[in-house]
Design a protein around this motif. Sequence first.
Motif, PDB file in Angstrom:
ATOM      1  N   LEU A 210       1.082  -1.541  -0.080  1.00 31.69           N
ATOM      2  CA  LEU A 210       0.145  -0.620  -0.022  1.00 31.69           C
ATOM      3  C   LEU A 210       1.127   1.412  -0.061  1.00 31.69           C
ATOM      4  N   PHE A 211       1.645   1.276   1.121  1.00 33.17           N
ATOM      5  CA  PHE A 211       2.743   1.998   0.980  1.00 33.17           C
ATOM      6  C   PHE A 211       4.015   2.561  -0.145  1.00 33.17           C
ATOM      7  N   ILE A 212       4.328   1.973  -0.563  1.00 28.19           N
ATOM      8  CA  ILE A 212       4.855   1.027  -2.106  1.00 28.19           C
ATOM      9  C   ILE A 212       3.821   1.752  -3.034  1.00 28.19           C
ATOM     10  N   ARG A 218       9.179   5.229  -4.678  1.00 35.53           N
ATOM     11  CA  ARG A 218       9.140   4.144  -4.262  1.00 35.53           C
ATOM     12  C   ARG A 218       9.805   2.681  -5.487  1.00 35.53           C
ATOM     13  N   MET A 219       8.144   2.916  -5.820  1.00 37.57           N
ATOM     14  CA  MET A 219       8.268   2.076  -7.263  1.00 37.57           C
ATOM     15  C   MET A 219       9.544   2.249  -7.776  1.00 37.57           C
ATOM     16  N   GLN A 220       9.432   3.866  -8.362  1.00 35.78           N
ATOM     17  CA  GLN A 220      11.610   3.176  -8.614  1.00 35.78           C
ATOM     18  C   GLN A 220      12.070   2.703  -7.839  1.00 35.78           C
ATOM     19  N   ARG A 221      11.995   2.906  -7.457  1.00 40.89           N
ATOM     20  CA  ARG A 221      13.258   2.310  -6.826  1.00 40.89           C
ATOM     21  C   ARG A 221      13.410   1.218  -6.219  1.00 40.89           C
ATOM     22  N   ILE A 222      12.436   0.590  -5.926  1.00 37.14           N
ATOM     23  CA  ILE A 222      12.280  -1.040  -7.345  1.00 37.14           C
ATOM     24  C   ILE A 222      12.833  -2.014  -8.282  1.00 37.14           C
ATOM     25  N   ASP A 223      12.485  -0.760  -8.894  1.00 38.58           N
ATOM     26  CA  ASP A 223      12.871  -0.511 -10.525  1.00 38.58           C
ATOM     27  C   ASP A 223      14.367  -0.554 -10.417  1.00 38.58           C
ATOM     28  N   ALA A 224      14.660  -0.161  -9.457  1.00 34.62           N
ATOM     29  CA  ALA A 224      16.422   0.713  -9.297  1.00 34.62           C
ATOM     30  C   ALA A 224      16.947  -0.648  -9.078  1.00 34.62           C
ATOM     31  N   TRP A 225      15.916  -1.300  -8.293  1.00 29.29           N
ATOM     32  CA  TRP A 225      16.615  -2.621  -7.746  1.00 29.29           C
ATOM     33  C   TRP A 225      17.113  -3.632  -8.005  1.00 29.29           C
ATOM     34  N   LYS A 230      20.042   0.517 -15.587  1.00 28.99           N
ATOM     35  CA  LYS A 230      19.092   1.433 -16.065  1.00 28.99           C
ATOM     36  C   LYS A 230      19.605   2.748 -15.564  1.00 28.99           C
ATOM     37  N   TYR A 231      20.005   2.604 -14.122  1.00 36.51           N
ATOM     38  CA  TYR A 231      19.857   4.343 -13.170  1.00 36.51           C
ATOM     39  C   TYR A 231      21.362   4.179 -12.866  1.00 36.51           C
ATOM     40  N   THR A 232      21.957   4.183 -13.482  1.00 32.53           N
ATOM     41  CA  THR A 232      23.703   4.747 -13.138  1.00 32.53           C
ATOM     42  C   THR A 232      24.023   5.901 -12.743  1.00 32.53           C
ATOM     43  N   SER A 233      23.191   7.344 -13.566  1.00 29.11           N
ATOM     44  CA  SER A 233      23.416   8.252 -13.191  1.00 29.11           C
ATOM     45  C   SER A 233      22.250   8.977 -12.197  1.00 29.11           C
ATOM     46  N   ASP A 234      21.102   8.297 -11.641  1.00 31.56           N
ATOM     47  CA  ASP A 234      20.392   9.153 -10.613  1.00 31.56           C
ATOM     48  C   ASP A 234      20.042   7.944  -8.992  1.00 31.56           C
ATOM     49  N   THR A 338      20.356  -6.235  -1.296  1.00 31.00           N
ATOM     50  CA  THR A 338      19.572  -7.472  -0.486  1.00 31.00           C
ATOM     51  C   THR A 338      18.425  -7.257  -1.012  1.00 31.00           C
ATOM     52  N   ILE A 339      17.697  -5.835  -0.644  1.00 32.56           N
ATOM     53  CA  ILE A 339      16.210  -5.026  -0.961  1.00 32.56           C
ATOM     54  C   ILE A 339      16.703  -3.808  -1.552  1.00 32.56           C
ATOM     55  N   PRO A 340      15.668  -2.857  -1.959  1.00 36.04           N
ATOM     56  CA  PRO A 340      15.811  -1.801  -2.767  1.00 36.04           C
ATOM     57  C   PRO A 340      16.405  -0.667  -1.498  1.00 36.04           C
ATOM     58  N   ASN A 341      16.980   0.269  -1.830  1.00 40.34           N
ATOM     59  CA  ASN A 341      17.205   1.570  -1.412  1.00 40.34           C
ATOM     60  C   ASN A 341      16.295   2.101  -0.534  1.00 40.34           C
ATOM     61  N   THR A 342      16.524   2.559   0.469  1.00 38.08           N
ATOM     62  CA  THR A 342      15.551   3.198   1.392  1.00 38.08           C
ATOM     63  C   THR A 342      16.852   3.333   2.657  1.00 38.08           C
ATOM     64  N   GLY A 343      15.885   4.870   3.521  1.00 42.39           N
ATOM     65  CA  GLY A 343      16.717   5.422   4.246  1.00 42.39           C
ATOM     66  C   GLY A 343      17.090   4.858   5.013  1.00 42.39           C
ATOM     67  N   ILE A 344      18.244   4.215   5.819  1.00 40.94           N
ATOM     68  CA  ILE A 344      17.763   3.573   7.380  1.00 40.94           C
ATOM     69  C   ILE A 344      19.593   2.925   7.643  1.00 40.94           C
ATOM     70  N   THR A 345      19.782   4.211   8.786  1.00 38.31           N
ATOM     71  CA  THR A 345      21.333   3.795   9.366  1.00 38.31           C
ATOM     72  C   THR A 345      21.586   2.510   9.998  1.00 38.31           C
ATOM     73  N   LEU A 346      22.667   2.408  10.418  1.00 43.43           N
ATOM     74  CA  LEU A 346      23.337   1.322  10.916  1.00 43.43           C
ATOM     75  C   LEU A 346      23.739   2.172  12.541  1.00 43.43           C
ATOM     76  N   PRO A 347      23.157   1.112  13.405  1.00 43.52           N
ATOM     77  CA  PRO A 347      23.072   1.570  14.711  1.00 43.52           C
ATOM     78  C   PRO A 347      24.675   2.361  15.185  1.00 43.52           C
ATOM     79  N   PHE A 348      24.816   2.944  15.753  1.00 48.18           N
ATOM     80  CA  PHE A 348      25.698   3.162  16.670  1.00 48.18           C
ATOM     81  C   PHE A 348      26.975   3.654  16.320  1.00 48.18           C
ATOM     82  N   ILE A 349      26.735   3.718  14.270  1.00 43.28           N
ATOM     83  CA  ILE A 349      28.311   3.749  13.933  1.00 43.28           C
ATOM     84  C   ILE A 349      28.027   4.486  12.914  1.00 43.28           C
TER      85      ILE A 349
END
Length: 381
Positions: A210-212, A218-225, A230-234, A338-349
């Motif tokens: 639903l949120f995708i 978000r749909m574009q990120r899935i296609d880029a994944w 096809k998305y070497t410049s953006d 391994t999964i589509p790009n989404t903004g998530i940080t690595l804890p403590f680092i």
Amino acid sequence: MGRQNRTRQKKTKKTKYFDYSLLFLIIFLVGFGLVMLYSVSAYEANLNHNDSMHYLRRQGLAVMLGFLAMLVIARIDYHLWFHFGNLAYLVSFGLCVVVLIPGVGSEAGGSSRWIEIGPLNFQPSEFAKLAMILFLAGLVCRIPKQIGKFLNLIKVMLMIVPIFVVVAYENLSTGIIILGIAIVITFVASPKFGQFIALFASGVVGGGVLFIMAAEYRMQRIDAWLHPEKYTSDTAFQTLQALYAIGSGGLFGKGLGQSMQKLGFVPEAQNDMVFSIICEELGLFGAVCVILLFLLLIWRLMVISNNAADLYGALIVSGIMAHIAIQVILNISVVTNTIPNTGITLPFISYGGTATSFLLAEMGLALSVSRGIRLEGSGHD
């Protein structure tokens, strides 16, 4: 004399416990994170802010505030927070709504996620994770026997829908973490596999789809994944550069500070993609060591949860464990494509003052629960 010995044995039968192993892992991860942050961010900080210490200085302040909060919270009886769970939920929901108001929330990457307070930025979604842990732990403890019924479980999960929707609207990955925390806490309270598989499938898959579909990018990120070439410049540029960094690191890496990809090739490398630079500079060996450190941290949290003095403490630590585990898995999965790009940080680092401060506050809660554990003594002087 015999009576005195028996009395002394009774007094020493149970001893207080404090998880120094967890504290050491926290200190090591935070220290390693600061070293890597300077290595990764010095070039960009000098280029954009004319100060190579810019990001390190800001992160260092957040770490000091976080450690102060951790030490204070660790000394407070965690049962005190039982009375503030509902309030924390309402405040976090209100802040997450406020951040969506045009002109109030600060935007980055096309999403409104921060509230500016003078020179500081505050991210309400980070507070929402902690609030969800306290709220659900308290709620489940009020109805421990009823939570096993599927209908009651649905009612409990529906109570997190408002904050999930508000957070996921601009930050789907954080919404997924909040949903994951809720599922783990309720599962620990009532481990019935069948109903949780159904709940997970309907909640994560249904809500995710639903949120995708609600946002075109978000749909574009899935296609880029699926088709990064096809998305070497953006859209896929960051992911491709991160993969180049990982591949060039080899077994033992190029050496600390010797990354090439951090020199403007991986955008915002100090944030979501810091793990790729770890792989480039420290190699596969360094990456495995980092993963092992997180596994040890999760294991210590599991030990505390299993030995907590009561259900409330066990649920709090289970929620913290779920938070860290899910976030680490999502971050590394994104960096390795391994999964589509989404903004998530690595804890403590990763760089992020709000995230680090609230993570350390959560560690304070876990240490507080560990202080409530009583070990059976040997009964000898």
